[in-house]
Design an enzyme around this catalytic site. Structure first.
Site, mmCIF file in Angstrom:
data_model
loop_
_atom_site.group_PDB
_atom_site.id
_atom_site.type_symbol
_atom_site.label_atom_id
_atom_site.label_comp_id
_atom_site.label_asym_id
_atom_site.label_seq_id
_atom_site.Cartn_x
_atom_site.Cartn_y
_atom_site.Cartn_z
ATOM 1 N N GLU A 168 -29.562 -14.017 -18.485
ATOM 2 C CA GLU A 168 -29.085 -14.723 -19.744
ATOM 3 C C GLU A 168 -30.286 -14.928 -20.976
ATOM 4 O OE1 GLU A 168 -26.929 -18.614 -18.863
ATOM 5 O OE2 GLU A 168 -25.679 -17.726 -17.634
ATOM 6 N N GLU A 363 -22.187 -14.916 -12.475
ATOM 7 C CA GLU A 363 -22.155 -16.345 -12.295
ATOM 8 C C GLU A 363 -20.668 -16.861 -12.916
ATOM 9 O OE1 GLU A 363 -25.133 -18.971 -13.815
ATOM 10 O OE2 GLU A 363 -26.622 -17.508 -13.144
HETATM 11 C C1 PNW Z 1 -26.437 -20.713 -16.464
HETATM 12 N N1 PNW Z 1 -25.376 -23.596 -22.056
HETATM 13 O O1 PNW Z 1 -27.038 -21.702 -17.383
HETATM 14 C C2 PNW Z 1 -27.462 -20.209 -15.535
HETATM 15 O O2 PNW Z 1 -27.762 -18.912 -15.320
HETATM 16 C C3 PNW Z 1 -27.590 -21.220 -14.163
HETATM 17 O O3 PNW Z 1 -28.994 -21.124 -13.824
HETATM 18 C C4 PNW Z 1 -27.124 -22.465 -14.524
HETATM 19 O O4 PNW Z 1 -27.361 -23.228 -13.520
HETATM 20 C C5 PNW Z 1 -25.545 -22.493 -14.788
HETATM 21 O O5 PNW Z 1 -25.500 -21.466 -15.905
HETATM 22 C C6 PNW Z 1 -24.970 -23.512 -15.120
HETATM 23 O O6 PNW Z 1 -25.367 -24.316 -16.097
HETATM 24 C C7 PNW Z 1 -26.629 -22.050 -18.496
HETATM 25 O O7 PNW Z 1 -25.823 -24.583 -22.652
HETATM 26 C C8 PNW Z 1 -26.910 -23.265 -19.118
HETATM 27 O O8 PNW Z 1 -24.621 -22.831 -23.077
HETATM 28 C C9 PNW Z 1 -26.836 -23.764 -20.352
HETATM 29 C C10 PNW Z 1 -25.929 -23.124 -21.118
HETATM 30 C C11 PNW Z 1 -25.393 -21.731 -20.713
HETATM 31 C C12 PNW Z 1 -25.609 -21.370 -19.398
#
Ligand code: PNW
Length: 462
Positions: A168, A363
């Site tokens: 990401e 994921e």
């Molecule tokens: C992903 N947003 O994170 C990550 O790859 C993981 O480590 C995380 O635990 C999981 O999704 C759940 O959050 C994100 O704010 C964190 O758009 C924030 C965002 C998107 C993905």
């Protein structure tokens, strides 16, 4: 017995995912030095309850138990990330052998259980020593990442055949440097765009290293593309807001990585911020190195519209001034994220079209407040429902002709959910943070049943 009745192609891989900083703990052990997340956690207000990466799930000391749990679930594949600050504690230079030994052990345990390792090189824990040298804003980061990739693939590439460069990069650029919710917590729109470029440059520089050191392996990247819903009213300003948001969320990565160019309008839309001198000759060629598959992480869609006359339309994402982000609709998860299996399907299909590659859902999952009953069982009917609906969306994409090869539940374990600390639980396995006791939740039992059914069906013994 499960009520889930969708089926998947032969050879579809069933997995679960984690990330080093979110589960390992042991942040000061065996030579590991701080990452930008250790630093970020120290500052009041950055992370809920001022939670830190210790002890997380203490996975560093519980590898055997955790791999045994994966085996109980029947997983084919396990996606984890390597902590750069364990392997090269100051980012470059001296290799820390105990750090390598830890991943050696993990990989060997996985293979003992017939579980294929899928390794991500960077899931956000940049060595602090490199941030002290400018981090992702310093173009030299591509060479630093190349060195780290060579050390990691050199050590594990005889057994790990599926390599993902970055997890990401939208989060480690825009969310980290423009919006400021993630480490290093900057609030500068242009910095996000520069960090994104350097992340992609590091990715493209690392791909040939993976090819060379693991010639029989696969090279990939994991993106978090987000479906952007607009008002669909024919209004040209709203349509332009959708275009800008889509560029900042999706095209920023799809463009350079798969088409060798920034998306239409993005350079013009950011011209008031920069002359784009950080994009140098040859960069886009490096960045668009061919890949073997694309990882897609997707949880929720985004809704936007154009700011109306006189309305404050300031938006920290590059090129997004005048874009208003709307409240999510319908049933929300404990993160406040909109549940939309349809947008999950649509963004998977889009990712396949943009990349021309086989897709892995690296994921997907949801946070809820789980109920632990007196007998110790953990009930999470909402997570079961989310799993069914989103696996259904994956099945719909496959039936429509999209080549999706596997699904990784986020997450194997409840863990450190970044700015939310330990408050938000995404695991299909519950972790009691006082005792470190693991309990497979109802959703984990359900997932195991779905996997067992699919294995039985595709292996012909049912
Ligand atoms: C992903 N947003 O994170 C990550 O790859 C993981 O480590 C995380 O635990 C999981 O999704 C759940 O959050 C994100 O704010 C964190 O758009 C924030 C965002 C998107 C993905």
């Amino acid at each position: 017995m499960t009520s889930f009745e969708r089926t998947f192609p032969d050879g579809f891989l069933w997995g679960a995912a984690t990330a080093s900083f979110q589960i390992e703990g042991a942040t000061t052990e065996d030579g590991r030095l701080p990452s930008i997340w250790d630093t970020f956690c120290e500052v009041e207000g950055n992370v809920a309850n001022k939670d830190t990466g210790d002890p997380a799930c203490d996975h560093y000391h519980r590898v055997d138990e955790d791999v045994a749990l994966m085996s109980d679930l029947g997983l084919d594949v396990y996606r984890f990330s390597i902590a750069w600050p364990r392997v090269l504690p100051t980012g470059t230079g001296t290799v820390n052998q105990p750090g390598i030994d830890f991943y050696d052990r993990l990989v060997d345990r996985l293979l003992d259980h017939g579980i294929r390792p899928v390794a991500t090189l960077y899931h956000w824990d940049l060595p602090q020593a490199l941030d002290d040298r400018g981090g992702w804003l310093n173009r030299d980061v591509a060479a630093w990442f190349e060195e780290y990739t060579a050390v990691s693939v050199g050590a594990l590439g005889d057994r790990v055949k599926h390599w993902t460069t970055l997890n990401e990069p939208w989060c480690s650029s825009i969310l980290s440097y423009s919006i400021g919710n993630h480490a290093p917590g900057h609030h500068d729109t242009l910095e996000g765009m520069i960090a994104a470029h350097h992340l992609m440059l590091a990715h493209g520089t690392a791909v040939p290293v993976i090819r060379e050191l693991c010639p029989d392996g696969e090279a990939s990247i994991t993106l978090n593309p987000t479906y952007v819903w607009g008002p669909e009213n024919g209004d040209e300003h709203d349509a332009d807001a959708v275009r800008r948001a889509d560029n900042a969320l999706n095209g920023l990565f799809f463009g350079p990585i798969f088409h060798g160019a920034y998306p239409d309008g993005m350079i013009e839309d950011t011209a008031h911020l920069t002359d784009h001198a950080f994009i140098q000759d040859g960069d886009l060629e490096t960045i668009s190195a061919p890949l073997d598959n694309l990882g897609v992480n997707n949880y929720f869609p985004t809704r936007v519209r154009a700011a109306r006359d006189g309305e404050d339309g300031s938006n920290p994402m590059p090129g997004c001034d005048g874009v208003i982000e709307l409240a999510p609709q319908g049933p929300l998860t404990a993160m406040g994220w909109e549940q939309s299996p349809k947008s999950h399907q649509l963004i998977i299909e889009r990712s396949a079209r943009e990349s021309g590659l086989p897709i892995y859902i690296t994921e997907n999952g949801s946070a809820w407040e789980d109920t632990v009953s007196d007998d110790g069982a953990v009930h999470d009917p909402e997570r079961v429902n989310y799993l069914h609906e989103h696996l259904g969306a994956v099945a719909d994409a496959i039936e429509g002709g999209t080549d999706v090869r596997g699904y990784f539940a986020w997450s194997l374990l409840d863990n450190f959910e970044w700015a939310y600390g330990y408050d938000k639980r995404f695991g299909i396995i519950h972790v009691d943070y006082d005792t470190q006791k693991r309990t497979i939740k109802d959703s984990g039992l359900e997932y195991a049943q779905i996997i067992a059914n699919e294995h039985a069906r595709t292996r012909g013994d049912r």
